[in-house]
Design an enzyme around this catalytic site. Structure first.
Site, PDB file in Angstrom:
ATOM      1  CG  ASP A  47     -61.777 -22.111  28.270  1.00  0.00           C
ATOM      2  OD1 ASP A  47     -61.479 -21.085  28.918  1.00  0.00           O
ATOM      3  OD2 ASP A  47     -61.095 -22.524  27.306  1.00  0.00           O
TER       4      ASP A  47
ATOM      5  CE  LYS B 283     -59.555 -24.650  31.209  1.00  0.00           C
ATOM      6  NZ  LYS B 283     -58.905 -24.768  29.893  1.00  0.00           N
TER       7      LYS B 283
END
Ligand code: IMP
Ligand code: MG
Length: 183
Positions: free
Chosen positions: A107, A135
């Protein structure tokens, strides 16, 4: 656990179990090519990477050993704290080894950029990263990820090892949560 067990907690299925399996097959083939003639030390990051470690490792033909680390960058919520703590260190010496870190998801990328540097300072011959998902935010951090399963949107996901407050890890697919779960 399946979609029915999740009831109204599940918003949508993002990656089916079949799609994940197919993609890991492709990554494993790439890894075997890249590491031809070398022995790999797979380092799984507990606890989220348990599923991808189990599935990816069984698709690899290269000789390998497995070890585990537990680090913490998240509390029980959905935001990274940016602080990395080692909760469980490796059992093996990485000196001279070809380390392949196995992750569930990247992330902020903070955990991994820290971990990669940490293992290199311990004398690893190489430290690469394989992650099931990434992500968009991760692109902003200076961490080179050699193997990425799926690029996913910036949403909090659960399943395939990933939890929300320690729940849903045993969901075989990756899905998003309905807002009522974390509001
Ligand atoms: P990062 O340091 O922000 O890249 O996040 C690292 C760790 O946070 C991952 O290895 C996961 O364990 C956890 N994490 C990040 N995004 C999610 C998510 O969408 N669902 C569940 N866990 C997540
Ligand atoms: Mg993780």
């Amino acid at each position: 656990m399946d979609a029915t067990d999740m009831g109204s907690d599940l918003k949508e299925v993002l990656i089916s179990a079949e799609d994940m399996d197919r993609r890991l097959e492709e990554l494993a083939a790439e890894i075997d090519r890249d590491y031809a003639g070398k022995e790999i030390l797979l380092v799984g990051v507990l606890r989220g990477a348990v599923m991808v470690m189990a599935d990816l490792s069984r698709k690899l033909h290269s000789p390998l050993q497995m070890d585990w680390m537990a680090v913490s960058s998240y509390g029980s919520g959905t935001k990274s704290s940016g602080v990395v703590r080692i909760l469980k260190d490796l059992d093996q010496d990485v000196n001279g080894r070809h380390v392949l870190i196995v992750e569930d998801i990247i992330d902020s990328g903070l955990t991994l950029s820290w971990l990669q540097k940490n293992l290199l300072t311990r004398g690893a011959a190489s430290v690469e990263i394989a992650t099931a998902m990434r992500k968009p935010r991760a692109a902003k951090v200076d961490v080179d990820v050699a193997y990425v399963g799926f690029e996913i949107p910036d949403e909090f996901v659960v399943g395939y090892g990933l939890d929300y407050a320690e729940k849903y890890r045993h969901l075989p697919f990756v899905g998003t949560l309905a807002p009522h779960v974390y509001q």
